[in-house]
Design a protein around this motif. Structure first.
Motif, PDB file in Angstrom:
ATOM      1  N   MET A 179      27.514  46.637  41.044  1.00  0.00           N
ATOM      2  CA  MET A 179      27.150  47.402  42.222  1.00  0.00           C
ATOM      3  C   MET A 179      28.196  47.256  43.320  1.00  0.00           C
ATOM      4  O   MET A 179      28.485  48.214  44.050  1.00  0.00           O
ATOM      5  CB  MET A 179      25.781  46.950  42.737  1.00  0.00           C
ATOM      6  N   ALA A 180      28.794  46.079  43.431  1.00  0.00           N
ATOM      7  CA  ALA A 180      29.852  45.883  44.425  1.00  0.00           C
ATOM      8  C   ALA A 180      31.072  46.737  44.091  1.00  0.00           C
ATOM      9  O   ALA A 180      31.702  47.322  44.982  1.00  0.00           O
ATOM     10  CB  ALA A 180      30.229  44.406  44.503  1.00  0.00           C
TER      11      ALA A 180
ATOM     12  N   PRO B 258      36.511  38.313  49.111  1.00  0.00           N
ATOM     13  CA  PRO B 258      35.461  38.037  50.105  1.00  0.00           C
ATOM     14  C   PRO B 258      34.498  39.206  50.314  1.00  0.00           C
ATOM     15  O   PRO B 258      33.293  38.998  50.456  1.00  0.00           O
ATOM     16  CB  PRO B 258      36.262  37.739  51.380  1.00  0.00           C
ATOM     17  N   GLN B 259      35.015  40.446  50.318  1.00  0.00           N
ATOM     18  CA  GLN B 259      34.148  41.611  50.510  1.00  0.00           C
ATOM     19  C   GLN B 259      33.154  41.750  49.366  1.00  0.00           C
ATOM     20  O   GLN B 259      31.969  42.019  49.581  1.00  0.00           O
ATOM     21  CB  GLN B 259      34.990  42.883  50.616  1.00  0.00           C
TER      22      GLN B 259
ATOM     23  N   VAL C 228      27.659  40.726  46.819  1.00  0.00           N
ATOM     24  CA  VAL C 228      26.894  40.013  45.813  1.00  0.00           C
ATOM     25  C   VAL C 228      25.811  39.157  46.475  1.00  0.00           C
ATOM     26  O   VAL C 228      24.646  39.152  46.063  1.00  0.00           O
ATOM     27  CB  VAL C 228      27.820  39.159  44.932  1.00  0.00           C
ATOM     28  N   ASP C 229      26.210  38.430  47.530  1.00  0.00           N
ATOM     29  CA  ASP C 229      25.245  37.584  48.231  1.00  0.00           C
ATOM     30  C   ASP C 229      24.128  38.403  48.859  1.00  0.00           C
ATOM     31  O   ASP C 229      22.948  38.020  48.830  1.00  0.00           O
ATOM     32  CB  ASP C 229      25.959  36.766  49.319  1.00  0.00           C
ATOM     33  N   SER C 230      24.478  39.563  49.421  1.00  0.00           N
ATOM     34  CA  SER C 230      23.480  40.427  50.038  1.00  0.00           C
ATOM     35  C   SER C 230      22.501  40.963  48.990  1.00  0.00           C
ATOM     36  O   SER C 230      21.285  40.966  49.204  1.00  0.00           O
ATOM     37  CB  SER C 230      24.172  41.593  50.750  1.00  0.00           C
TER      38      SER C 230
END
Length: 345
Positions: A251-252, A276-277, A282-284
């Motif tokens: 998805m990223a 980092p982006q 991924v974290d979100s």
């Protein structure tokens, strides 16, 4: 609590399209056995990681291999299709399996502009199809009804119907991830599903607007809604997170315009050096998903239902596979729905 399943028919790097479809059949049968309410398949085109290109074809196949679960589209992307074609397909599905068919309709193309143009064919359909979406929606509803649509032509009124002798009609749902869809569903008195699994933002506002502006109709007398969420359930939080990682990375890549590939295996995803982006995305995504042990995941589902005032949650089981897994099955996806069912149904 009612549980349902959304399936994009993912294609892993160790699978062919045939393998992915076989895995979907097994997943639908597992959901049927476990007591899930409905099983919806999506419509996406020209995507290496998604084999769900034709919801009505998949629904017909799954209807022949399940017994009780409702089957539907999540959704048919109406700008890609003539309203009559959609009405005929789902009227026929309803005739073949009465009381088990849902027609979920969306406005997005589910593809890139080039693919959208190819789908619409030589008839010259263009971006006005999106502008005409509310009328197309009305056309589908009317065409599936017993009375059909009266078409005015010189010297006569021509009656157009999706099937000649409909005894029942597929349940219609409007899908969306914006305020536009919430307001349209409310204005037309349609059941509404917010794509929380995809957007994750604006869910509360959209559902509140839908409920406050809802106008009763022949389709629904009161606001009717549920929401979708990505989910992975495993024996440990760490394993659930690992199984979700390939989907989050995919998805990223989609959202940052990177080339798309089939869904990675877990081991390959763990070897990716994320920028980092991408890591932030991924974290979100992880923070918005249902992920963890059965008890923890079940509580997350309950919390979602309470937060958004729904009594049904549709999970998109996005668990990937580890190297060496059977290509024609998706054990981690099946286990996700079975473990949730054990805790909630």
């Amino acid at each position: 609590m009612r549980l349902s399943v959304l399936d994009l028919v993912p294609v892993r790097t160790d699978q062919t399209s045939s393998d992915a479809v076989a895995a979907t059949v097994a997943l639908a049968q597992a959901a049927d056995r476990a007591g899930f309410t409905r099983y919806w398949v999506a419509e996406h085109h020209n995507m290496p990681a998604v084999a769900a290109t034709s919801p009505p074809v998949l629904i017909a196949m799954l209807a022949a291999q399940t017994e009780h679960i409702r089957l539907g589209s999540g959704g048919v992307m109406l700008p890609n299709h003539a309203p009559l074609a959609v009405a005929e397909q789902f009227a026929l599905l309803e005739a073949a399996t009465p009381g088990r068919i849902d027609l979920g309709i969306g406005r997005a193309p589910g593809s890139d502009p080039v693919t959208s143009m190819a789908l619409r064919g030589p008839a010259g359909r263009d971006d006005t199809d999106v502008e005409n979406f509310p009328q197309y929606l009305d056309d589908v509803v009317a065409l599936m009804s017993a009375n059909g649509v009266r078409v005015a032509i010189p010297r006569q009124n021509y009656i157009l119907k999706a099937t000649p002798a409909a005894a029942s009609v597929a349940d219609l749902w409007l899908l969306g991830s914006s305020m536009y869809s919430a307001r349209l569903a409310a204005a037309k008195g349609l059941p509404y599903v917010f794509a929380h699994h995809f957007s994750g933002h604006g869910t509360a506002e959209a559902l509140a607007t839908y409920r406050s502006e809802f106008t009763p109709s022949d389709v629904a007398s009161e606001p009717t809604t549920f929401l979708t969420v990505n989910a992975v359930v495993a024996d440990s939080d760490a394993e659930a997170t690992a199984l979700m990682l390939p989907n989050l990375q995919l998805m990223a890549r989609l959202r940052t315009g990177q080339p798309l590939t089939a869904l990675d295996l877990v081991e390959d995803a763990e070897d990716v050096d994320m920028a980092p982006q991408v890591q932030a995305m991924v974290d979100s995504g992880l923070s918005r998903a249902v992920v963890g042990t059965p008890q923890r995941a079940a509580q997350q589902v309950r919390n979602l239902a309470e937060q958004f005032g729904v009594d049904e949650v549709m999970v998109n089981p996005v668990a990937a596979a580890r190297r060496g897994a059977d290509a024609r099955s998706s054990v981690a996806r099946e286990r996700t729905i079975e473990l949730l069912a054990h805790e909630l149904l």
